[in-house]
Write an enzyme that holds these catalytic residues in place. Structure first.
Site, mmCIF file in Angstrom:
data_model
loop_
_atom_site.group_PDB
_atom_site.id
_atom_site.type_symbol
_atom_site.label_atom_id
_atom_site.label_comp_id
_atom_site.label_asym_id
_atom_site.label_seq_id
_atom_site.Cartn_x
_atom_site.Cartn_y
_atom_site.Cartn_z
ATOM 1 N N LYS A 109 0.832 -1.208 0.000
ATOM 2 C CA LYS A 109 0.000 0.000 0.000
ATOM 3 C C LYS A 109 0.866 1.258 0.000
ATOM 4 O O LYS A 109 0.505 2.263 -0.626
ATOM 5 C CB LYS A 109 -0.978 -0.019 1.181
ATOM 6 N N LYS A 168 -5.867 -10.413 -7.100
ATOM 7 C CA LYS A 168 -7.072 -10.747 -6.337
ATOM 8 C C LYS A 168 -8.225 -9.787 -6.666
ATOM 9 O O LYS A 168 -7.999 -8.635 -7.023
ATOM 10 C CB LYS A 168 -6.784 -10.780 -4.822
ATOM 11 N N LYS A 170 -12.182 -4.679 -3.846
ATOM 12 C CA LYS A 170 -13.218 -3.633 -3.830
ATOM 13 C C LYS A 170 -12.744 -2.371 -4.514
ATOM 14 O O LYS A 170 -13.503 -1.610 -5.069
ATOM 15 C CB LYS A 170 -13.471 -3.203 -2.383
HETATM 16 P P1 ATP Z 1 -9.607 -3.072 -0.570
HETATM 17 O O1 ATP Z 1 -9.680 -3.315 -2.046
HETATM 18 O O2 ATP Z 1 -10.342 -1.842 -0.117
HETATM 19 O O3 ATP Z 1 -8.247 -3.246 0.012
HETATM 20 P P2 ATP Z 1 -10.521 -5.717 -0.049
HETATM 21 O O4 ATP Z 1 -11.450 -6.105 -1.152
HETATM 22 O O5 ATP Z 1 -9.148 -6.282 -0.063
HETATM 23 O O6 ATP Z 1 -10.511 -4.180 0.097
HETATM 24 P P3 ATP Z 1 -10.996 -5.910 2.849
HETATM 25 O O7 ATP Z 1 -11.999 -5.013 3.487
HETATM 26 O O8 ATP Z 1 -9.558 -5.607 3.029
HETATM 27 O O9 ATP Z 1 -11.288 -6.094 1.295
HETATM 28 O O10 ATP Z 1 -11.302 -7.397 3.307
HETATM 29 C C1 ATP Z 1 -12.469 -7.923 3.874
HETATM 30 C C2 ATP Z 1 -12.321 -9.428 3.982
HETATM 31 O O11 ATP Z 1 -12.391 -10.022 2.689
HETATM 32 C C3 ATP Z 1 -10.977 -9.881 4.565
HETATM 33 O O12 ATP Z 1 -11.182 -10.976 5.433
HETATM 34 C C4 ATP Z 1 -10.177 -10.282 3.368
HETATM 35 O O13 ATP Z 1 -9.193 -11.247 3.686
HETATM 36 C C5 ATP Z 1 -11.257 -10.858 2.464
HETATM 37 N N1 ATP Z 1 -10.918 -10.736 1.047
HETATM 38 C C6 ATP Z 1 -10.597 -9.593 0.396
HETATM 39 N N2 ATP Z 1 -10.406 -9.833 -0.920
HETATM 40 C C7 ATP Z 1 -10.613 -11.169 -1.101
HETATM 41 C C8 ATP Z 1 -10.563 -12.041 -2.232
HETATM 42 N N3 ATP Z 1 -10.284 -11.593 -3.440
HETATM 43 N N4 ATP Z 1 -10.823 -13.349 -2.056
HETATM 44 C C9 ATP Z 1 -11.133 -13.823 -0.834
HETATM 45 N N5 ATP Z 1 -11.195 -13.068 0.276
HETATM 46 C C10 ATP Z 1 -10.937 -11.756 0.165
#
Ligand code: ATP
Ligand code: LTN
Length: 337
Positions: free
Chosen positions: A121, A203, A206
């Protein structure tokens, strides 16, 4: 996945939070939220919105406030029962920030510097590498340790943060006698890392700027179908799980999570059929999986009074537990309590 669901007489404490950065994706749902719902049936669960963590990206206040409320509503929409479990908002329980400060003093600069998420990040946002981003895992440790959590269901990307949490807990326990439960990460085998539909080496996230790369839990059925139809695959035209077939492997993982079928069964089901058929089947399974979530969300968002009452009640219950742990810790380190 090994089952940690405990019998009612010996309930385990399960804890996890999600950041209100944007509406959860199918990755968040299959990697985290779906497990939360399943675990909530038999365990003593505490789930919530990590709004303090989201401050590290300095969100626009009005949008941030709305998103925090939306994510809270989403937690109820996936089926968490606010009577049986605690569902709360992190910043409303002041003990999180207080314990985080104390734990900062029991975390080494070197170990925090090794966190992959921080390095990634920081590299991606050179213009705003704030101290909050650096201390992010310590706040996460405080979240988990305040509630003597046994298991923390998260996606694969959070494994390292669970490890530092365990190190901090063990260090503190060694210095002051048993204070914290040392938690374990709970990571599902299938679904722990759902990949982008447009770049299956990355991955699903969001914050991805390409709307075709991820499916939101609130996407309408037609939108979901379109996104799966344009998912990147390969030219082999054979539905099988294999190295180098990242796109198909990802679609198989999604289909498996939604239908409960394992990979050999999926390969058999689609033997001799093309990717077009498979993509439609995956989209349909996802649409059915998300339908009740979307419907429940849309009706909950119309009832702001109910939501506000749930937040108040959840935060009250969380605070009662957190205050006890913080008092114990404060006493041990010698603060005047
Ligand atoms: P950002 O894009 O804002 O970093 P993010 O999509 O990575 O967000 P988080 O809020 O950081 O989401 O994560 C929420 C939960 O979802 C965490 O437990 C994280 O491990 C899980 N998670 C995030 N992305 C994935 C993915 N692609 N596959 C499975 N689990 C995920
Ligand atoms: N860092 C996590 C969100 C999070 C969390 C927590 C998860 C904040 N505090 C405590 C589990 C336990 C994330 O980005 N997914």
């Amino acid at each position: 996945m090994e089952s940690h669901l405990s019998p009612p007489e010996k309930k385990k404490r399960v804890f996890s939070l999600i950041q209100p950065t944007a509406m959860p994706t199918l990755g968040n749902y299959l990697g985290a939220l779906k497990n939360w719902k399943e675990m909530s049936e038999l365990n003593d669960c505490i789930f919530g919105v990590a709004d303090l963590h989201a401050l590290t990206v300095r969100p626009e206040p009005a949008v941030f406030r709305r998103q925090s409320l939306e994510i809270f509503a989403m937690l109820l929409s996936i089926g968490l029962d606010p009577e049986k479990n605690i569902v709360f908002v992190q910043s409303r329980v002041e003990q999180h920030a207080q314990l985080a400060w104390i734990l900062n003093c029991y975390t080494q600069f070197g170990e925090a510097s090794r966190m992959t998420q921080f390095k990634e990040k920081a590299a991606a946002h050179e213009e705003n590498v704030n101290v909050g981003l650096f201390a992010y895992p310590v706040l996460m440790a405080a979240d988990i340790l305040l509630y003597n959590s046994d298991f923390v269901p998260v996606g694969e990307d959070q494994r390292q943060h669970l490890e530092i949490t365990r190190d901090i807990a063990e260090r503190f326990n060694q210095l002051y006698g048993r204070t914290f439960t040392v938690p374990e990460a709970y990571i599902g085998k299938v679904g722990a890392r759902i990949m982008s539909l447009q770049d299956p080496a990355k991955k699903m996230s969001k914050s991805d700027l390409n709307p075709k790369a991820s499916v939101s839990v609130l996407d309408e059925p037609e939108v979901i179908l379109k996104k799966f139809k344009s998912a990147v695959t390969d030219s082999e035209a054979c539905v099988r799980y294999a190295e180098g077939k990242d796109g198909i492997n990802n679609l198989m993982a999604i289909y498996s999570c939604c239908t409960g079928r394992d990979f050999p069964a999926i390969e058999k089901e689609f033997e001799g059929r093309g990717y077009g058929d498979f993509k439609t089947a995956v989209a349909e399974a996802v649409i059915e999986e998300l339908r009740p979530v979307r419907e429940s969300y849309l009706s909950l968002m119309k009832d702001s009074g109910y939501l506000a009452a749930c937040i108040d009640a959840g935060c009250g219950k969380a605070r009662a537990i957190a205050a006890k742990t913080l008092a114990k810790v404060s006493k041990k380190v010698g603060l005047l309590v």
